[in-house]
Scaffold this motif. Sequence first.
Motif, PDB file in Angstrom:
ATOM      1  N   ASP A 178      33.998  40.514  45.305  1.00  0.00           N
ATOM      2  CA  ASP A 178      34.156  39.161  45.829  1.00  0.00           C
ATOM      3  C   ASP A 178      33.648  39.066  47.262  1.00  0.00           C
ATOM      4  O   ASP A 178      33.076  38.051  47.673  1.00  0.00           O
ATOM      5  N   TYR A 179      33.850  40.118  48.024  1.00  0.00           N
ATOM      6  CA  TYR A 179      33.345  40.178  49.403  1.00  0.00           C
ATOM      7  C   TYR A 179      31.832  39.984  49.424  1.00  0.00           C
ATOM      8  O   TYR A 179      31.296  39.230  50.245  1.00  0.00           O
ATOM      9  N   HIS A 180      31.138  40.637  48.502  1.00  0.00           N
ATOM     10  CA  HIS A 180      29.686  40.490  48.436  1.00  0.00           C
ATOM     11  C   HIS A 180      29.285  39.139  47.844  1.00  0.00           C
ATOM     12  O   HIS A 180      28.325  38.512  48.301  1.00  0.00           O
ATOM     13  N   ARG A 181      30.048  38.679  46.858  1.00  0.00           N
ATOM     14  CA  ARG A 181      29.731  37.390  46.226  1.00  0.00           C
ATOM     15  C   ARG A 181      29.837  36.251  47.228  1.00  0.00           C
ATOM     16  O   ARG A 181      29.028  35.309  47.210  1.00  0.00           O
ATOM     17  N   GLY A 237      21.396  43.636  44.153  1.00  0.00           N
ATOM     18  CA  GLY A 237      20.904  42.838  43.033  1.00  0.00           C
ATOM     19  C   GLY A 237      21.035  41.354  43.302  1.00  0.00           C
ATOM     20  O   GLY A 237      20.120  40.563  43.021  1.00  0.00           O
ATOM     21  N   PHE A 238      22.171  40.955  43.889  1.00  0.00           N
ATOM     22  CA  PHE A 238      22.367  39.547  44.219  1.00  0.00           C
ATOM     23  C   PHE A 238      21.403  39.110  45.323  1.00  0.00           C
ATOM     24  O   PHE A 238      20.855  38.008  45.288  1.00  0.00           O
ATOM     25  N   GLN A 239      21.199  39.988  46.307  1.00  0.00           N
ATOM     26  CA  GLN A 239      20.271  39.658  47.383  1.00  0.00           C
ATOM     27  C   GLN A 239      18.849  39.471  46.847  1.00  0.00           C
ATOM     28  O   GLN A 239      18.113  38.589  47.301  1.00  0.00           O
ATOM     29  N   PRO A 281      24.432  35.505  40.173  1.00  0.00           N
ATOM     30  CA  PRO A 281      25.830  35.928  40.264  1.00  0.00           C
ATOM     31  C   PRO A 281      26.297  36.769  39.082  1.00  0.00           C
ATOM     32  O   PRO A 281      27.349  37.388  39.141  1.00  0.00           O
ATOM     33  N   GLU A 282      25.509  36.799  38.017  1.00  0.00           N
ATOM     34  CA  GLU A 282      25.875  37.606  36.849  1.00  0.00           C
ATOM     35  C   GLU A 282      25.980  39.084  37.202  1.00  0.00           C
ATOM     36  O   GLU A 282      26.694  39.839  36.540  1.00  0.00           O
ATOM     37  N   VAL A 283      25.286  39.515  38.267  1.00  0.00           N
ATOM     38  CA  VAL A 283      25.347  40.935  38.638  1.00  0.00           C
ATOM     39  C   VAL A 283      26.776  41.341  38.982  1.00  0.00           C
ATOM     40  O   VAL A 283      27.171  42.496  38.751  1.00  0.00           O
ATOM     41  N   ALA A 311      29.569  40.043  37.625  1.00  0.00           N
ATOM     42  CA  ALA A 311      30.296  40.165  36.356  1.00  0.00           C
ATOM     43  C   ALA A 311      29.923  41.477  35.670  1.00  0.00           C
ATOM     44  O   ALA A 311      30.782  42.162  35.100  1.00  0.00           O
ATOM     45  N   ARG A 312      28.650  41.828  35.730  1.00  0.00           N
ATOM     46  CA  ARG A 312      28.201  43.076  35.108  1.00  0.00           C
ATOM     47  C   ARG A 312      28.831  44.281  35.808  1.00  0.00           C
ATOM     48  O   ARG A 312      29.298  45.230  35.145  1.00  0.00           O
ATOM     49  N   ALA A 313      28.853  44.256  37.129  1.00  0.00           N
ATOM     50  CA  ALA A 313      29.467  45.349  37.884  1.00  0.00           C
ATOM     51  C   ALA A 313      30.961  45.434  37.590  1.00  0.00           C
ATOM     52  O   ALA A 313      31.516  46.536  37.438  1.00  0.00           O
ATOM     53  N   ARG A 314      31.615  44.284  37.494  1.00  0.00           N
ATOM     54  CA  ARG A 314      33.060  44.267  37.217  1.00  0.00           C
ATOM     55  C   ARG A 314      33.354  44.881  35.855  1.00  0.00           C
ATOM     56  O   ARG A 314      34.280  45.687  35.711  1.00  0.00           O
ATOM     57  N   ARG A 315      32.572  44.515  34.837  1.00  0.00           N
ATOM     58  CA  ARG A 315      32.771  45.097  33.502  1.00  0.00           C
ATOM     59  C   ARG A 315      32.544  46.607  33.537  1.00  0.00           C
ATOM     60  O   ARG A 315      33.303  47.375  32.918  1.00  0.00           O
ATOM     61  N   SER A 316      31.521  47.030  34.238  1.00  0.00           N
ATOM     62  CA  SER A 316      31.209  48.459  34.320  1.00  0.00           C
ATOM     63  C   SER A 316      32.314  49.223  35.037  1.00  0.00           C
ATOM     64  O   SER A 316      32.694  50.324  34.617  1.00  0.00           O
ATOM     65  N   MET A 317      32.834  48.654  36.105  1.00  0.00           N
ATOM     66  CA  MET A 317      33.925  49.293  36.835  1.00  0.00           C
ATOM     67  C   MET A 317      35.153  49.441  35.960  1.00  0.00           C
ATOM     68  O   MET A 317      35.829  50.479  35.973  1.00  0.00           O
ATOM     69  N   ARG A 318      35.446  48.418  35.169  1.00  0.00           N
ATOM     70  CA  ARG A 318      36.619  48.479  34.297  1.00  0.00           C
ATOM     71  C   ARG A 318      36.449  49.496  33.175  1.00  0.00           C
ATOM     72  O   ARG A 318      37.422  50.103  32.742  1.00  0.00           O
ATOM     73  N   ARG A 319      35.226  49.661  32.721  1.00  0.00           N
ATOM     74  CA  ARG A 319      35.003  50.707  31.720  1.00  0.00           C
ATOM     75  C   ARG A 319      35.241  52.093  32.319  1.00  0.00           C
ATOM     76  O   ARG A 319      35.822  52.964  31.671  1.00  0.00           O
ATOM     77  N   ILE A 320      34.822  52.286  33.538  1.00  0.00           N
ATOM     78  CA  ILE A 320      35.033  53.576  34.220  1.00  0.00           C
ATOM     79  C   ILE A 320      36.522  53.839  34.403  1.00  0.00           C
ATOM     80  O   ILE A 320      36.986  54.981  34.303  1.00  0.00           O
ATOM     81  N   LEU A 321      37.291  52.774  34.670  1.00  0.00           N
ATOM     82  CA  LEU A 321      38.720  52.926  34.963  1.00  0.00           C
ATOM     83  C   LEU A 321      39.604  52.716  33.730  1.00  0.00           C
ATOM     84  O   LEU A 321      40.836  52.617  33.862  1.00  0.00           O
ATOM     85  N   ALA A 322      39.000  52.655  32.557  1.00  0.00           N
ATOM     86  CA  ALA A 322      39.774  52.426  31.341  1.00  0.00           C
ATOM     87  C   ALA A 322      40.538  53.693  30.942  1.00  0.00           C
ATOM     88  O   ALA A 322      40.010  54.802  31.022  1.00  0.00           O
TER      89      ALA A 322
END
Length: 200
Positions: free
Chosen positions: A97-100, A175-177, A182-184, A186-197
């Motif tokens: 969110d800080y980057h968004r 990627g956003f820059q 902004p989809e980047v 959401a993609r990062a968030r999904r990837s982070m959650r998979r790592i922390l699953a």
Amino acid sequence: MPRRSAAAVAETRAAVTDAAVDRASVEGLEGLTVGWLAEEVQMRKSSVFSLFGSKEELQRATLDAAVAQFIEEVWRTVEDEPAGRTRLLALCDSWLDYHRREVMPGGCFLTTATIEYDARPGPLRNEVARTMKRWLGLLEREVATAIESGELPPDTDPADVAFQLNALAAAASYGFQLWRDPEVFARARRSMRRILAVGR
């Protein structure tokens, strides 16, 4: 004319440093110039220079201010969450969110500084390296807590997870820059959650 109080000098230095942080997030720390800062904050070059004494001190102050801002915006908002996986998930959301929100006009300041100094020896490189080590260490400790509490598998390597989370946040920022998509995030968030699953 009376001399300015220490508080007034500190306030002026903070305002100049804030402008330097925004500039350096785009141009890098090496791109900072006293002339540009003087024009930006409407001060004489000599007055700006006297606040820091050298370009290196200006760069150090800028790096310190950027790190302090990152900690305040990303870590302080989640530090009261339960330690471990819960706080890691909240931290990932806060981080993205800080980057968004484009708090830094040039994206992730530390990613920019890391690329700028990774092959350039000297005190600034050392400071950037120490800063990144502290941040990765914080992530590793949170992962270790999650492992100890059974929230992550026992064979999880905290350093690996910290590395992956940091890489994803950096990729989302640049990627956003680059694409303004902004989809980047959401993609990062999904990837982070998979790592922390659990049981991944």
